[in-house]
Design an enzyme around this catalytic site. Structure first.
Site, PDB file in Angstrom:
ATOM      1  N   GLY A  12       0.939  -1.299  -0.261  1.00 10.48           N
ATOM      2  CA  GLY A  12       0.731   0.001  -0.436  1.00 10.48           C
ATOM      3  C   GLY A  12       0.562   0.916  -0.041  1.00 10.48           C
ATOM      4  N   ARG A  73       0.696  -4.963  -5.460  1.00  7.95           N
ATOM      5  CA  ARG A  73       0.696  -6.196  -3.844  1.00  7.95           C
ATOM      6  C   ARG A  73       1.140  -7.523  -5.249  1.00  7.95           C
ATOM      7  NH1 ARG A  73      -1.272  -3.597   0.603  1.00  7.95           N
ATOM      8  NH2 ARG A  73      -2.467  -2.326   0.575  1.00  7.95           N
ATOM      9  N   GLY A 103       5.985  -2.131   3.300  1.00  8.98           N
ATOM     10  CA  GLY A 103       5.592  -2.353   4.726  1.00  8.98           C
ATOM     11  C   GLY A 103       5.855  -4.377   4.913  1.00  8.98           C
ATOM     12  N   ASP A 104       4.693  -4.938   6.024  1.00  9.31           N
ATOM     13  CA  ASP A 104       5.061  -6.265   6.480  1.00  9.31           C
ATOM     14  C   ASP A 104       5.381  -7.485   5.012  1.00  9.31           C
ATOM     15  OD1 ASP A 104       5.577  -6.359   8.687  1.00  9.31           O
ATOM     16  OD2 ASP A 104       3.530  -6.984   9.687  1.00  9.31           O
ATOM     17  N   THR A 126       4.503   2.222   5.699  1.00 12.61           N
ATOM     18  CA  THR A 126       2.832   1.915   5.483  1.00 12.61           C
ATOM     19  C   THR A 126       2.342   3.112   7.171  1.00 12.61           C
ATOM     20  OG1 THR A 126       1.961   0.550   6.644  1.00 12.61           O
ATOM     21  CG2 THR A 126       4.171   0.246   7.318  1.00 12.61           C
ATOM     22  N   ASP A 128       0.288   1.455   8.539  1.00 18.27           N
ATOM     23  CA  ASP A 128      -0.721   1.196  10.270  1.00 18.27           C
ATOM     24  C   ASP A 128       0.679   1.246  11.561  1.00 18.27           C
ATOM     25  OD1 ASP A 128      -2.613   0.841   9.031  1.00 18.27           O
ATOM     26  OD2 ASP A 128      -2.091  -1.123   7.489  1.00 18.27           O
ATOM     27  N   ASP A 130       2.698  -0.677  11.810  1.00 12.98           N
ATOM     28  CA  ASP A 130       2.929  -2.004  12.917  1.00 12.98           C
ATOM     29  C   ASP A 130       4.304  -3.003  12.007  1.00 12.98           C
ATOM     30  OD1 ASP A 130       1.597  -2.001  10.385  1.00 12.98           O
ATOM     31  OD2 ASP A 130      -0.136  -3.882  11.267  1.00 12.98           O
ATOM     32  N   ARG A 172      -5.580  -2.654  10.478  1.00 12.76           N
ATOM     33  CA  ARG A 172      -6.904  -4.368  10.614  1.00 12.76           C
ATOM     34  C   ARG A 172      -6.527  -5.051  11.591  1.00 12.76           C
ATOM     35  NH1 ARG A 172      -6.946  -5.709   4.194  1.00 12.76           N
ATOM     36  NH2 ARG A 172      -7.986  -3.647   4.467  1.00 12.76           N
ATOM     37  N   MET A 215     -22.754  16.721  25.798  1.00 16.53           N
ATOM     38  CA  MET A 215     -24.065  16.774  24.887  1.00 16.53           C
ATOM     39  C   MET A 215     -23.331  15.967  23.215  1.00 16.53           C
ATOM     40  SD  MET A 215     -25.981  18.049  26.674  1.00 16.53           S
ATOM     41  CE  MET A 215     -27.867  18.069  25.505  1.00 16.53           C
ATOM     42  N   SER A 216     -22.100  16.432  22.931  1.00 14.24           N
ATOM     43  CA  SER A 216     -21.863  15.201  22.003  1.00 14.24           C
ATOM     44  C   SER A 216     -20.579  15.049  22.122  1.00 14.24           C
ATOM     45  CB  SER A 216     -21.716  16.287  20.400  1.00 14.24           C
ATOM     46  OG  SER A 216     -20.648  17.356  20.376  1.00 14.24           O
TER      47      SER A 216
END
Lengths: 320, 320, 320, 320
Positions: A12, A73, A103-104, A126, A128, A130, A172, A215-216
């Site tokens: 990605g 990919r 990434g991984d 990446t 993420d 991770d 994810r 209130m929010s």
């Protein structure tokens, strides 16, 4: 001896990949190397799409999202036959070592090539955050800030209508984006894959905050923890509060990199080339504590950095 | 025992100060304390402008630039008589400890109050990133990103007209803003107070890059290194290149905080209250390495973090 | 009959110029024409820098600031000898008509070429919004929004410190940028070249507002009305208020075009090509009322659109 | 004679509503009126939530998204009994006329109140730009620019991965947002409720563009034309192209207003108060051609402004 390197982006796309392509290219040239760009990740090694890169080719890209080399990919790259084919093509083109930005999955591809005798090195890119072997991956800071800006827009409507804004973000397998954006945005709650989620507890807290005059509210959900629409439905059914739902999707992935991402990309690039020149390869570059380290692929899993539990607790203490 | 704290912002405003006010207030209340906000920094202690703060009072501010408590530079606070008066007012209002959010000058004020027997603690908030006792000050990341976005706009014109864009940024005593923004923006050169500047060298490099086909360039100048207009004039006179000049000014100071600034503000706030509750005060909170530390005012100068020399070198290697 | 057109950008760059290059190129190709891009404005006609443009060459540029064809201010183009030379070069390259994207000066250049027998047509592109023959020039909306975003940052500091923020914006001959940004930002006052400025009156109003409880204010000054630093000095000397000063400079010129600028660029481009195909040329395209018109150069001065006096009055009524 | 007015915001919030509250309040006070703010739209008239508004109360809001008065959709306001109750409350509070800022539904509410003898006037505020009596509604320009910025982020990923980005935007009954954002973003196609959609044609065009070398594309879908996921599925099934999908959701609604929205809000506010003072009411304020007009509710449907067919055609001609 290394005189020519290849560089590719894979998996990605992430903001800062262009800054890394520039960093790798210019720093390598500064050190006397020549540089070849490979188009569309590992696929370009199979379809033979390469281009020489000089200093000017990577001018005017540092601030651009995405990747000028494009990315893909490449599922067939999981087969050894394909890996051998790619290694042969690399040799044919006199490329002595390969810098992989990704990434991984991209790291696994690099590791496979290294088994075919190609020296490789990975720069973690990446959104993420991770990856083993590093506390930081290029793209993360930009994505967190993009999410934050989106939440700030959504906040206006949540405030104006007294709503609970439920916002699903990427992640994810890891809750870094949700947690960092949640703490920065002042969310009431974040739901992450690393923690069990009790929607019952969530609603109890939302109700209590409402009774106390809030209130929010904002609830940020990592896609890996739960679907945003399930959170929305549950709140709708089990409270008198009015939720609204936004799934941020691909808005999170692009955009001009933040300063941190462009800087980390530059520092990682320098380290990658320095490693190659000193005979260190088959490593993933990474931030470990205060240093920029190179960790062999095989040892990277020992450097796995989990979510910060203190931040997780703090977001819920401050968010009420 | 501490049951009530005061909080104020002092010195130049910085993005993330509101996030710190919120963090201090909510975390303190969570721990059973009550909170008083002091308006306009130390001046509010003299003019008696205070307001109680509860959870709702600090809602909807985490994403706002500036400071809801307002701020001021209070010169008369350098006199002991004034400090005594302020200490008395703090005691009258049953404020047991004071959280000060600000920069170097604000730390000196807090230290003065501590000499008058008031427990104080400082959260570093200044865009310049130049405080003893911490590697990071709240506001810095936002300012660097604001500068980066401005440079990216200016880049369009520099490219379109084949110009050398000279951009003066803040940083009277330190070049952090210039260096980080410069590396992130891909500047050709950065001029910082920590390094001698040779305009002759600068022009030599600009000329050389131009000969190599680089038609436009970016030069970032910290105000503490040199006036942007002097750089502009020198290039104009000593080369055939066409410079243009922008002095970014107050654009750099405001705006919604980045994720990093809002997060650091929250973490520093938590630490500040935890310290007060455990009897640690007369300290500056700070990031030192990977931990968030509390350093006594008197020892803070031992933790002085200079410009990263590697980054300084790298910006010039990559910028050509 | 026209079968091939040239297109160039000239004068100061403006956001939306790339959208116009794309619009002209693609719409012309759609109509069966071929397109040649001329580099660096009129200078490219003298230095013979041209390139063919097809649909793909102008892909991925609509959202970019600046101009991919680059631009220049070409003083020697004011001489007839040079104009003849350029016309000859245009004929040699079988370019039947020229689309010029730029401001007032660029229109004079186009008019000069038309006198040499070259059909030309002008698309108004300049951030200042001050061209005859149109109520709108491409780039204006982006610049006004950029100024607005900068003012919103500066507002944070003005509010936090109780200051009068004096902000100098572009506009040498016209106050459009100052007026529109001022009304949108809620400025207390705007100073424009079209109106006499009384700094005495300004200070009177600032003082009065302050007495009524308005602790901070924004004053926007068009560079053509007065130097921002003179306004700053006067306020400093003649009131007890504390001003601060920002000169926005080149930040105002670049950046990704707003929707309005990209849309107007597309509509103007379509009109320009439609005109050329129907034999209408030596005209400036423009928005006049609700229609997009083509006005002969010689008649353009009859369509001169001044500042909106009602808006000027309103900004001062609402700003207090 | 009118001496006191009420102002409320109703229906979905839109950027620029705060600018209108400020404009109405300050201009009314300038004309000698006093102003009451009603909280949460028509609901506030039933729950009796009102507050006086002076110049300072509406300071520092012009640049904020959402509405400080909050808003609601009040279904029970469709009953006459409720309308009578609201009218009585208005009279009790000596409010002589009511300014309603909102969309179509809000206009019906105002019309109902006017039947109960309350003079009302409507300022069009909705992001969809689909109200009778005006060519422009406050919030539209901000939303279009927000969508544009999101598309520009998504473009990075589409480019990097050779994808067709399908983006669903707001617009249940009208395609203004999709069309304007689509033309500005250089979309390949826009799908709007005003036109029949043929997914077969869409895929044919996408395939053809791809064959001509366009590797990535953008398709913008108004929610009222079709679900984005249906477009995604169809492309996935019927072509070899790879689509990705983003539903922008509530990101589109908030955020700081653009210059145009803040300006239009100010001009509409001035007109609304001028009307009330001159005895013109039960009207909707609007932009009609180049003037700002007041049209009686009953005649508003005669001023219905459809999508610009030329723009619709042009987006598809330029997008390939």
């Amino acid at each position: 001896m290394i005189t020519k390197i290849g560089v590719l982006t894979s998996g990605g796309d992430a903001p800062g990949m262009n800054a890394a392509i520039r960093g790798v290219t210019r720093y390598a040239i500064e050190q006397g190397l020549s540089v070849t760009g490979i188009i569309r990740g590992y696929e370009g090694l199979l379809s033979h799409e390469i281009m020489p890169l000089d200093r000017r080719d990577v001018g005017g890209i540092i601030h651009r999202g995405g990747t000028m080399l494009r990315t893909a990919r490449c599922l067939e790259f999981m087969e050894e036959k394909t890996q051998k084919e790619a290694a042969a093509y690399i040799r044919e083109n006199d490329i002595d070592a390969l810098v992989v930005i990704g990434g991984d999955g991209s790291m696994r591809g690099a590791q496979a090539l290294s088994k075919q005798g190609i020296p490789t090195i990975v720069i973690p890119g990446t959104i993420d955050n991770d990856m083993d072997g590093t506390e930081y991956t290029i793209g993360f800071d930009t994505t967190v800030n993009t999410v934050l800006q989106c939440v700030n827009r959504i906040r206006d409507t949540a405030y104006s209508h007294d709503r609970v804004a439920v916002i699903e973000v990427m992640g994810r397998h890891a809750g870094f984006i949700a947690l960092h954006a949640g703490l920065a945005a002042g969310a009431e709650a974040v739901l992450v894959p690393e923690h069990d989620v009790s929607l019952e507890d969530l609603c109890m807290h939302l109700n209590e905050s409402h009774r106390m005059g809030k209130m929010s509210s904002i609830v940020i959900v990592a896609e890996g923890a739960m679907k945003g629409s399930d959170v929305y439905d549950y709140i709708k059914e089990h409270t008198y509060l009015e939720p609204n739902l936004t799934v941020l999707g691909y808005v999170q992935r692009g955009g001009s990199p933040t300063a941190r991402d462009a800087i980390m990309a530059s520092l990682f690039s320098e380290k990658a080339i320095d490693c190659l020149l000193s005979g260190t390869y088959n490593c993933v570059i990474g931030q470990i504590g205060e240093t920029i380290a190179a960790t062999p692929y095989t040892e990277a899993p020992r450097y796995h950095f989990p979510l910060d539990e203190n931040m997780y607790r703090l977001v819920h203490q401050l968010g009420r």
